[in-house]
Scaffold this motif. Structure first.
Motif, PDB file in Angstrom:
ATOM      1  N   LEU A 101      46.662  38.764  40.958  1.00 43.81           N
ATOM      2  CA  LEU A 101      46.580  39.680  39.531  1.00 43.81           C
ATOM      3  C   LEU A 101      48.075  40.122  38.919  1.00 43.81           C
ATOM      4  O   LEU A 101      47.613  39.395  37.683  1.00 43.81           O
ATOM      5  N   ARG A 102      48.900  39.821  38.927  1.00 44.10           N
ATOM      6  CA  ARG A 102      49.670  40.247  37.577  1.00 44.10           C
ATOM      7  C   ARG A 102      50.138  39.279  37.391  1.00 44.10           C
ATOM      8  O   ARG A 102      50.642  39.613  36.128  1.00 44.10           O
TER       9      ARG A 102
ATOM     10  N   PHE B 201      47.445  39.904  46.804  1.00 48.77           N
ATOM     11  CA  PHE B 201      47.075  40.007  45.979  1.00 48.77           C
ATOM     12  C   PHE B 201      47.242  40.189  44.418  1.00 48.77           C
ATOM     13  O   PHE B 201      46.956  40.012  43.125  1.00 48.77           O
TER      14      PHE B 201
ATOM     15  N   ARG C 210      48.459  41.336  52.878  1.00 45.44           N
ATOM     16  CA  ARG C 210      46.732  41.817  52.009  1.00 45.44           C
ATOM     17  C   ARG C 210      46.740  41.671  50.354  1.00 45.44           C
ATOM     18  O   ARG C 210      46.952  41.383  49.369  1.00 45.44           O
ATOM     19  N   GLN C 211      47.905  43.174  50.207  1.00 45.31           N
ATOM     20  CA  GLN C 211      47.911  43.890  48.881  1.00 45.31           C
ATOM     21  C   GLN C 211      48.878  42.757  48.442  1.00 45.31           C
ATOM     22  O   GLN C 211      48.819  42.966  46.795  1.00 45.31           O
TER      23      GLN C 211
ATOM     24  N   GLY D 240      50.520  50.710  39.873  1.00 46.93           N
ATOM     25  CA  GLY D 240      49.468  50.617  41.045  1.00 46.93           C
ATOM     26  C   GLY D 240      49.409  49.679  42.013  1.00 46.93           C
ATOM     27  O   GLY D 240      50.136  48.311  42.052  1.00 46.93           O
ATOM     28  N   ALA D 241      48.827  49.464  43.275  1.00 44.21           N
ATOM     29  CA  ALA D 241      49.101  47.679  43.965  1.00 44.21           C
ATOM     30  C   ALA D 241      47.709  48.300  43.823  1.00 44.21           C
ATOM     31  O   ALA D 241      46.839  48.457  45.154  1.00 44.21           O
ATOM     32  N   PRO D 242      47.097  46.889  43.264  1.00 47.18           N
ATOM     33  CA  PRO D 242      45.818  46.169  43.645  1.00 47.18           C
ATOM     34  C   PRO D 242      45.260  45.754  45.035  1.00 47.18           C
ATOM     35  O   PRO D 242      46.690  45.182  45.525  1.00 47.18           O
ATOM     36  N   GLU D 243      44.007  46.233  45.126  1.00 44.39           N
ATOM     37  CA  GLU D 243      43.520  45.154  46.408  1.00 44.39           C
ATOM     38  C   GLU D 243      42.944  44.056  45.877  1.00 44.39           C
ATOM     39  O   GLU D 243      41.662  44.807  45.288  1.00 44.39           O
TER      40      GLU D 243
ATOM     41  N   ARG E 213      52.266  52.303  32.314  1.00 42.28           N
ATOM     42  CA  ARG E 213      51.701  51.336  33.287  1.00 42.28           C
ATOM     43  C   ARG E 213      50.921  50.393  32.096  1.00 42.28           C
ATOM     44  O   ARG E 213      51.600  48.855  32.335  1.00 42.28           O
TER      45      ARG E 213
END
Lengths: 253, 176
Positions: free
Chosen positions: B37-38, B33, B29-30, A28-31, B117
């Motif tokens: 986050l990763r 982030f 933006r994406q 997924g592509a977190p925002e 995932r």
């Protein structure tokens, strides 16, 4: 080789296998949070509004004109009040003889004859200067004393205004002048502080100089200061890599 | 504005055009982030890092020069920001439970997309920082090998071997 496989071959990432890339896509592509978006955009807008085009205008000619106007006002007030200020020096009391001189005999054209006769003269201008002020003026310009006598005589004839308001006025004027000058001084001082801050910020254009300072602080055992300098370095040069020796020094427990 | 290059937008923002920043922000933006986050596997920390990184970009806007691609410049700032974060607290963020033991809830079950995932993210989180960084700069930042090397301050060969180790381990975890 079919066109499709050729295209696939062309799109293949030589650095990351397809399987890994596919798993990454599936993840997924977190925002970021919406609040964070807003905070960043507001910050970005505020940064340009508070710095670039508006600033030189607001600190440009209006600021200069205001400063000049306050200074001119201050000097004018100072000159006017100098004639009226009590206690500038302690001159001897005025000779009683001057009071006995007949008004007609000494009534010479006043010094401020350049003012037109039709022009209304402010009451404040007609008020008698204090004897002390007269004495100071006589010291500076003896030629003006005759006119001074005449003016004083006018006031005696008019049985001029009560003394108290005339004494209060210079005090009030002086206070106003002091306030104006103080305000101007504060404005100049704050502009100076800002200017110095801007200059020091612009001086930090050489990352090597800051890095040298960090090294010096580390060598001197001033770790807290070194950390502060590192924070400054990061703020000024966020894209500059930290040299290995410094990275090791800060990573060490 | 839509067709403007990243570099043109950044320079325009540096001159005081806030709209240019908004366009640029929308583009990155994406991925930015995702990069954070990763790395840290914790949304609150990722949001903090992300915001802090943009603040540094804003503060450094006057120093941006067209000769460096904006993408590489941005991710270099992000990388430095992250390194500082790791340096501040070596504890980093502990792995969320679902990443710490991805198969705990589904022992013996067929690996579906969700598990796959989760496994991927868990494996990513357990990679050494340098390897994970190289991989995320590639996946999220879309940087080339030379750019990854420049951003992380190593040679191209080192960057390449970090990527190789990272992808090898991930492939093992994914069973491919």
């Amino acid at each position: 080789m079919s066109p499709t496989s050729r295209k696939h071959e062309k799109n293949r990432d030589p650095l990351v296998p397809d399987e890994v890339r596919a798993a990454w896509r599936e993840a997924g592509a977190p925002e970021p949070a919406e609040l964070v978006d807003r905070a960043v955009l507001n910050r970005a807008r505020a940064a340009v509004e508070s710095s670039t085009p508006g600033r030189p205008w607001s600190f440009g000619w209006p600021h200069t004109v205001t400063t000049a106007a306050v200074l001119v006002l201050g000097v004018t007030l100072l000159l006017q009040l100098r004639d009226q200020a009590p206690g500038v020096s302690q001159p001897p009391p005025p000779a009683p003889a001057s009071r006995t001189v007949p008004a007609d005999a000494v009534r010479t054209p006043p010094a401020r004859d350049s003012v037109s006769a039709d022009e209304p003269v402010p009451d404040r201008m007609l008020r008698a200067p204090t004897p002390e002020a007269e004495a100071v003026r006589d010291e500076i310009d003896p030629a003006a004393s005759a006119a001074g006598i005449s003016r004083r005589q006018d006031v005696i004839e008019q049985d001029a205004a009560p003394a108290a308001p005339a004494e209060q006025q210079p005090a009030q004027g002086t206070r106003l002048l002091e306030e104006a000058l103080l305000k101007n001084e504060i404005e100049i001082e704050s502009a100076d502080v800002e200017h110095r801050a801007r200059r020091s910020q612009s001086e930090e254009t050489d990352p090597e100089r800051l890095l040298a300072e960090i090294r010096r602080l580390l060598d001197a055992g001033e770790f807290e200061d070194a950390r502060e300098a590192l924070a400054r370095f990061r703020l000024a040069f966020p894209d500059h890599p930290l040299p290995e020796d410094l990275a090791t020094a800060f990573d060490a427990p | 504005m839509k067709g403007d290059s990243d570099e043109a937008l950044m320079l325009s923002y540096a001159k005081g055009n806030a709209k240019s920043f908004e366009a640029l922000y929308g583009r990155y933006r994406q991925p930015l982030f995702g990069y954070f986050l990763r790395h840290v596997s914790d949304e609150a920390t990722a949001n903090d890092l992300y915001q802090g990184c943009w603040e540094k970009v804003i503060a450094a806007r006057g120093r941006y020069r067209r000769r460096s691609p904006f993408r590489a410049w941005l991710f270099r700032i992000a990388h430095n920001h992250l390194v500082d974060h790791y340096r501040r607290g070596r504890d980093a963020s502990p792995l969320p439970p679902e990443l710490a033991d991805p198969d705990a809830d589904n022992p013996g079950e067929e690996i579906d997309n969700q598990v796959r995932r989760t496994r991927f993210l868990a494996a990513l989180a357990t990679l050494p920082e340098e390897q994970r960084d190289a991989l995320l700069l590639r996946l999220e930042g879309d940087l080339g090998l030379d750019q990854i090397a420049a951003v992380t301050g190593v040679g191209a060969e080192t960057a390449k071997s970090r990527l190789r180790y990272a992808t090898k381990k991930l492939k093992e975890v994914l069973g491919v």
